[in-house]
Motif scaffolding. Structure first.
Motif, PDB file in Angstrom:
ATOM      1  N   SER A 139     -80.179  18.518 -28.972  1.00  0.00           N
ATOM      2  CA  SER A 139     -79.213  18.221 -27.912  1.00  0.00           C
ATOM      3  C   SER A 139     -78.656  19.505 -27.287  1.00  0.00           C
ATOM      4  N   SER A 140     -78.447  20.531 -28.089  1.00  0.00           N
ATOM      5  CA  SER A 140     -77.973  21.817 -27.551  1.00  0.00           C
ATOM      6  C   SER A 140     -79.035  22.451 -26.666  1.00  0.00           C
ATOM      7  N   MET A 141     -80.279  22.385 -27.113  1.00  0.00           N
ATOM      8  CA  MET A 141     -81.382  22.947 -26.333  1.00  0.00           C
ATOM      9  C   MET A 141     -81.516  22.218 -24.999  1.00  0.00           C
ATOM     10  N   ILE A 142     -81.415  20.904 -25.017  1.00  0.00           N
ATOM     11  CA  ILE A 142     -81.514  20.125 -23.780  1.00  0.00           C
ATOM     12  C   ILE A 142     -80.388  20.506 -22.818  1.00  0.00           C
ATOM     13  N   SER A 143     -79.181  20.685 -23.337  1.00  0.00           N
ATOM     14  CA  SER A 143     -78.053  21.086 -22.498  1.00  0.00           C
ATOM     15  C   SER A 143     -78.294  22.438 -21.844  1.00  0.00           C
ATOM     16  N   LEU A 144     -78.810  23.393 -22.621  1.00  0.00           N
ATOM     17  CA  LEU A 144     -79.107  24.720 -22.059  1.00  0.00           C
ATOM     18  C   LEU A 144     -80.207  24.628 -21.009  1.00  0.00           C
ATOM     19  N   LEU A 145     -81.272  23.893 -21.301  1.00  0.00           N
ATOM     20  CA  LEU A 145     -82.373  23.757 -20.348  1.00  0.00           C
ATOM     21  C   LEU A 145     -81.904  23.108 -19.050  1.00  0.00           C
ATOM     22  N   ARG A 146     -80.989  22.146 -19.157  1.00  0.00           N
ATOM     23  CA  ARG A 146     -80.450  21.490 -17.963  1.00  0.00           C
ATOM     24  C   ARG A 146     -79.719  22.500 -17.074  1.00  0.00           C
ATOM     25  N   VAL A 147     -78.838  23.301 -17.682  1.00  0.00           N
ATOM     26  CA  VAL A 147     -78.069  24.291 -16.916  1.00  0.00           C
ATOM     27  C   VAL A 147     -78.985  25.353 -16.314  1.00  0.00           C
ATOM     28  N   LEU A 148     -80.028  25.741 -17.033  1.00  0.00           N
ATOM     29  CA  LEU A 148     -80.948  26.776 -16.563  1.00  0.00           C
ATOM     30  C   LEU A 148     -81.993  26.241 -15.578  1.00  0.00           C
ATOM     31  N   GLY A 149     -81.963  24.938 -15.318  1.00  0.00           N
ATOM     32  CA  GLY A 149     -82.913  24.350 -14.379  1.00  0.00           C
ATOM     33  C   GLY A 149     -84.314  24.223 -14.945  1.00  0.00           C
ATOM     34  N   LEU A 150     -84.437  24.183 -16.259  1.00  0.00           N
ATOM     35  CA  LEU A 150     -85.745  24.117 -16.913  1.00  0.00           C
ATOM     36  C   LEU A 150     -86.057  22.748 -17.502  1.00  0.00           C
ATOM     37  N   LEU A 151     -85.134  21.804 -17.371  1.00  0.00           N
ATOM     38  CA  LEU A 151     -85.323  20.495 -17.981  1.00  0.00           C
ATOM     39  C   LEU A 151     -86.565  19.758 -17.475  1.00  0.00           C
ATOM     40  N   THR A 169     -73.850  34.955 -17.657  1.00  0.00           N
ATOM     41  CA  THR A 169     -73.512  35.486 -18.977  1.00  0.00           C
ATOM     42  C   THR A 169     -73.709  34.394 -20.021  1.00  0.00           C
ATOM     43  N   GLN A 170     -73.764  34.821 -21.279  1.00  0.00           N
ATOM     44  CA  GLN A 170     -73.868  33.845 -22.359  1.00  0.00           C
ATOM     45  C   GLN A 170     -72.657  32.916 -22.358  1.00  0.00           C
ATOM     46  N   ALA A 171     -71.487  33.474 -22.075  1.00  0.00           N
ATOM     47  CA  ALA A 171     -70.259  32.671 -22.074  1.00  0.00           C
ATOM     48  C   ALA A 171     -70.295  31.606 -20.983  1.00  0.00           C
ATOM     49  N   VAL A 172     -70.764  31.972 -19.792  1.00  0.00           N
ATOM     50  CA  VAL A 172     -70.848  31.013 -18.685  1.00  0.00           C
ATOM     51  C   VAL A 172     -71.872  29.929 -19.007  1.00  0.00           C
ATOM     52  N   LEU A 173     -73.036  30.326 -19.512  1.00  0.00           N
ATOM     53  CA  LEU A 173     -74.062  29.355 -19.867  1.00  0.00           C
ATOM     54  C   LEU A 173     -73.533  28.389 -20.924  1.00  0.00           C
ATOM     55  N   ALA A 174     -72.882  28.922 -21.940  1.00  0.00           N
ATOM     56  CA  ALA A 174     -72.340  28.087 -23.011  1.00  0.00           C
ATOM     57  C   ALA A 174     -71.318  27.099 -22.457  1.00  0.00           C
ATOM     58  N   GLU A 175     -70.429  27.574 -21.602  1.00  0.00           N
ATOM     59  CA  GLU A 175     -69.393  26.707 -21.031  1.00  0.00           C
ATOM     60  C   GLU A 175     -70.016  25.591 -20.193  1.00  0.00           C
ATOM     61  N   GLN A 176     -70.963  25.947 -19.328  1.00  0.00           N
ATOM     62  CA  GLN A 176     -71.587  24.943 -18.467  1.00  0.00           C
ATOM     63  C   GLN A 176     -72.431  23.945 -19.266  1.00  0.00           C
ATOM     64  N   ALA A 177     -73.005  24.399 -20.367  1.00  0.00           N
ATOM     65  CA  ALA A 177     -73.840  23.524 -21.194  1.00  0.00           C
ATOM     66  C   ALA A 177     -73.014  22.727 -22.203  1.00  0.00           C
ATOM     67  N   GLY A 178     -71.759  23.110 -22.376  1.00  0.00           N
ATOM     68  CA  GLY A 178     -70.910  22.404 -23.331  1.00  0.00           C
ATOM     69  C   GLY A 178     -71.237  22.733 -24.773  1.00  0.00           C
ATOM     70  N   VAL A 179     -71.696  23.953 -25.003  1.00  0.00           N
ATOM     71  CA  VAL A 179     -71.984  24.401 -26.372  1.00  0.00           C
ATOM     72  C   VAL A 179     -71.194  25.680 -26.639  1.00  0.00           C
ATOM     73  N   ALA A 180     -71.146  26.088 -27.890  1.00  0.00           N
ATOM     74  CA  ALA A 180     -70.452  27.321 -28.250  1.00  0.00           C
ATOM     75  C   ALA A 180     -71.279  28.539 -27.806  1.00  0.00           C
ATOM     76  N   LYS A 181     -70.587  29.627 -27.484  1.00  0.00           N
ATOM     77  CA  LYS A 181     -71.279  30.858 -27.118  1.00  0.00           C
ATOM     78  C   LYS A 181     -72.184  31.307 -28.261  1.00  0.00           C
ATOM     79  N   ARG A 182     -71.746  31.100 -29.488  1.00  0.00           N
ATOM     80  CA  ARG A 182     -72.545  31.475 -30.660  1.00  0.00           C
ATOM     81  C   ARG A 182     -73.875  30.708 -30.682  1.00  0.00           C
ATOM     82  N   THR A 183     -73.877  29.469 -30.188  1.00  0.00           N
ATOM     83  CA  THR A 183     -75.110  28.683 -30.117  1.00  0.00           C
ATOM     84  C   THR A 183     -76.097  29.349 -29.166  1.00  0.00           C
TER      85      THR A 183
END
Length: 118
Positions: free
Chosen positions: A60-72, A33-47
């Motif tokens: 930095s937010s994009m890098i955090s999301l890519l890391r959690v999604l395994g796309l880094l 979910t967006q909420a889980v991704l946001a929590e694991q990436a350390g960003v707001a759900k709105r981001t």
């Protein structure tokens, strides 16, 4: 929805939208979910919502999301390390280049040569 090809012919806004869609597809493929991704990436759900909607975001937010999604690791393809050319190293006596040089004037080369007293 079919993916578009990201190229120089596409506007920045369209590329952001496409990146957002690809992140959305990856998140859904991971059953996240967006909420889980946001929590694991350390960003707001709105981001996450904004990025998936095609809005710009901090790198930095994009890098955090890519890391959690395994796309880094894909960033290595995007920004490959530039190897030093052997001749450049010789010219600079082994020193690594730190700045770009200013382009030389082409106007001088285009003008025909003349005597100075004309």
């Amino acid at each position: 929805m079919a993916n578009m090809k990201i190229s120089d012919l596409v506007s920045d806004e369209a590329i952001l939208t496409e990146i957002g869609q690809r992140i959305l597809q990856r998140r859904l493929a991971l059953q996240m979910t967006q909420a889980v991704l946001a929590e694991q990436a350390g960003v707001a759900k709105r981001t996450v919502e904004r990025i998936e909607a095609g809005a710009s975001a901090q790198m930095s937010s994009m890098i955090s999301l890519l890391r959690v999604l395994g796309l880094l690791p894909g960033l290595e393809l995007l920004f490959p390390e530039q190897a030093q050319r052997p001749m450049d190293l010789l010219k600079r006596k082994g020193k690594v280049r730190r700045r770009a040089s200013t382009p030389r004037e082409k106007a001088d080369k285009e003008k025909p040569w003349r005597w100075g007293d004309e």
